[in-house]
Scaffold this motif. Structure first.
Motif, PDB file in Angstrom:
ATOM      1  N   ILE A  30       0.836  -1.205   0.000  1.00 40.75           N
ATOM      2  CA  ILE A  30       0.000   0.000   0.000  1.00 40.75           C
ATOM      3  C   ILE A  30       0.869   1.253   0.000  1.00 40.75           C
ATOM      4  N   ASP A  31       1.915   1.275   0.813  1.00 34.81           N
ATOM      5  CA  ASP A  31       2.814   2.433   0.851  1.00 34.81           C
ATOM      6  C   ASP A  31       3.457   2.677  -0.511  1.00 34.81           C
ATOM      7  N   SER A  32       3.851   1.601  -1.177  1.00 37.98           N
ATOM      8  CA  SER A  32       4.447   1.719  -2.506  1.00 37.98           C
ATOM      9  C   SER A  32       3.441   2.286  -3.499  1.00 37.98           C
ATOM     10  N   TYR A  33       2.215   1.806  -3.438  1.00 39.78           N
ATOM     11  CA  TYR A  33       1.169   2.301  -4.331  1.00 39.78           C
ATOM     12  C   TYR A  33       0.896   3.784  -4.084  1.00 39.78           C
ATOM     13  N   VAL A  34       0.800   4.166  -2.828  1.00 40.96           N
ATOM     14  CA  VAL A  34       0.530   5.569  -2.479  1.00 40.96           C
ATOM     15  C   VAL A  34       1.670   6.459  -2.984  1.00 40.96           C
ATOM     16  N   LYS A  35       2.895   6.008  -2.829  1.00 36.36           N
ATOM     17  CA  LYS A  35       4.044   6.790  -3.291  1.00 36.36           C
ATOM     18  C   LYS A  35       3.981   6.980  -4.806  1.00 36.36           C
ATOM     19  N   ARG A  36       3.708   5.897  -5.546  1.00 38.11           N
ATOM     20  CA  ARG A  36       3.601   6.008  -7.010  1.00 38.11           C
ATOM     21  C   ARG A  36       2.453   6.911  -7.412  1.00 38.11           C
ATOM     22  N   GLU A  37       1.336   6.824  -6.706  1.00 39.46           N
ATOM     23  CA  GLU A  37       0.161   7.650  -7.009  1.00 39.46           C
ATOM     24  C   GLU A  37       0.481   9.129  -6.783  1.00 39.46           C
ATOM     25  N   ARG A  38       1.176   9.436  -5.713  1.00 39.36           N
ATOM     26  CA  ARG A  38       1.542  10.830  -5.431  1.00 39.36           C
ATOM     27  C   ARG A  38       2.495  11.366  -6.491  1.00 39.36           C
ATOM     28  N   TRP A  40       2.718  10.322  -9.567  1.00 39.42           N
ATOM     29  CA  TRP A  40       1.943  10.461 -10.794  1.00 39.42           C
ATOM     30  C   TRP A  40       1.132  11.753 -10.782  1.00 39.42           C
ATOM     31  N   LYS A  41       0.495  12.040  -9.653  1.00 39.94           N
ATOM     32  CA  LYS A  41      -0.302  13.257  -9.556  1.00 39.94           C
ATOM     33  C   LYS A  41       0.583  14.502  -9.659  1.00 39.94           C
ATOM     34  N   LYS A  42       1.750  14.456  -9.032  1.00 33.78           N
ATOM     35  CA  LYS A  42       2.671  15.585  -9.101  1.00 33.78           C
ATOM     36  C   LYS A  42       3.116  15.800 -10.546  1.00 33.78           C
ATOM     37  N   ASP A  43       3.470  14.723 -11.238  1.00 32.43           N
ATOM     38  CA  ASP A  43       3.871  14.827 -12.637  1.00 32.43           C
ATOM     39  C   ASP A  43       2.723  15.343 -13.498  1.00 32.43           C
ATOM     40  N   LYS A  44       1.521  14.902 -13.205  1.00 36.54           N
ATOM     41  CA  LYS A  44       0.347  15.342 -13.963  1.00 36.54           C
ATOM     42  C   LYS A  44       0.162  16.851 -13.818  1.00 36.54           C
ATOM     43  N   VAL A  45       0.308  17.359 -12.607  1.00 34.34           N
ATOM     44  CA  VAL A  45       0.168  18.795 -12.360  1.00 34.34           C
ATOM     45  C   VAL A  45       1.268  19.560 -13.103  1.00 34.34           C
ATOM     46  N   LEU A  46       2.495  19.083 -13.017  1.00 30.51           N
ATOM     47  CA  LEU A  46       3.603  19.747 -13.699  1.00 30.51           C
ATOM     48  C   LEU A  46       3.410  19.738 -15.210  1.00 30.51           C
ATOM     49  N   HIS A  47       2.947  18.617 -15.753  1.00 28.07           N
ATOM     50  CA  HIS A  47       2.701  18.531 -17.194  1.00 28.07           C
ATOM     51  C   HIS A  47       1.576  19.469 -17.612  1.00 28.07           C
ATOM     52  N   ARG A  48       0.553  19.555 -16.793  1.00 24.80           N
ATOM     53  CA  ARG A  48      -0.569  20.450 -17.115  1.00 24.80           C
ATOM     54  C   ARG A  48      -0.114  21.907 -17.107  1.00 24.80           C
ATOM     55  N   LYS A  49       0.720  22.279 -16.132  1.00 27.79           N
ATOM     56  CA  LYS A  49       1.249  23.647 -16.083  1.00 27.79           C
ATOM     57  C   LYS A  49       2.083  23.943 -17.329  1.00 27.79           C
ATOM     58  N   GLU A  50       2.916  22.998 -17.695  1.00 27.61           N
ATOM     59  CA  GLU A  50       3.751  23.179 -18.879  1.00 27.61           C
ATOM     60  C   GLU A  50       2.888  23.290 -20.142  1.00 27.61           C
ATOM     61  N   LEU A  51       1.869  22.462 -20.230  1.00 30.60           N
ATOM     62  CA  LEU A  51       0.958  22.517 -21.373  1.00 30.60           C
ATOM     63  C   LEU A  51       0.251  23.869 -21.441  1.00 30.60           C
ATOM     64  N   ASN A  52      -0.227  24.365 -20.329  1.00 29.70           N
ATOM     65  CA  ASN A  52      -0.871  25.678 -20.293  1.00 29.70           C
ATOM     66  C   ASN A  52       0.091  26.783 -20.722  1.00 29.70           C
ATOM     67  N   ARG A  53       1.326  26.712 -20.248  1.00 32.62           N
ATOM     68  CA  ARG A  53       2.327  27.705 -20.614  1.00 32.62           C
ATOM     69  C   ARG A  53       2.579  27.681 -22.122  1.00 32.62           C
ATOM     70  N   LEU A  54       2.702  26.491 -22.674  1.00 27.38           N
ATOM     71  CA  LEU A  54       2.946  26.373 -24.110  1.00 27.38           C
ATOM     72  C   LEU A  54       1.737  26.829 -24.928  1.00 27.38           C
TER      73      LEU A  54
END
Length: 64
Positions: A30-38, A40-54
């Motif tokens: 469960i800890d491993s899954y939660v870490k991967r999920e966090r 993934w969400k962080k990367d998703k936010v960063l990608h969305r910010k970059e997409l908006n900027r572009l």
């Protein structure tokens, strides 16, 4: 004289040790899954910010 045919304290200790071992394994999964999920969400936010900027940059370039 009474014979004790019920489970002994050693049986309970063994079962308790087994349950603790399973709990730790599940907690690790469960800890491993939660870490991967966090991550993934962080990367998703960063990608969305970059997409908006572009998108803003593209809009700015195409409007000029």
């Amino acid at each position: 004289m009474s014979t004790n045919k019920g489970p002994s304290s050693k049986d309970f200790e063994n079962k308790l040790d087994l349950l603790i071992k399973r709990f730790k394994e599940q907690k690790g999964i469960i800890d491993s899954y939660v870490k991967r999920e966090r991550e993934w969400k962080k990367d998703k936010v960063l990608h969305r910010k970059e997409l908006n900027r572009l998108e803003r940059l593209l809009k700015k370039v195409t409007n000029d």
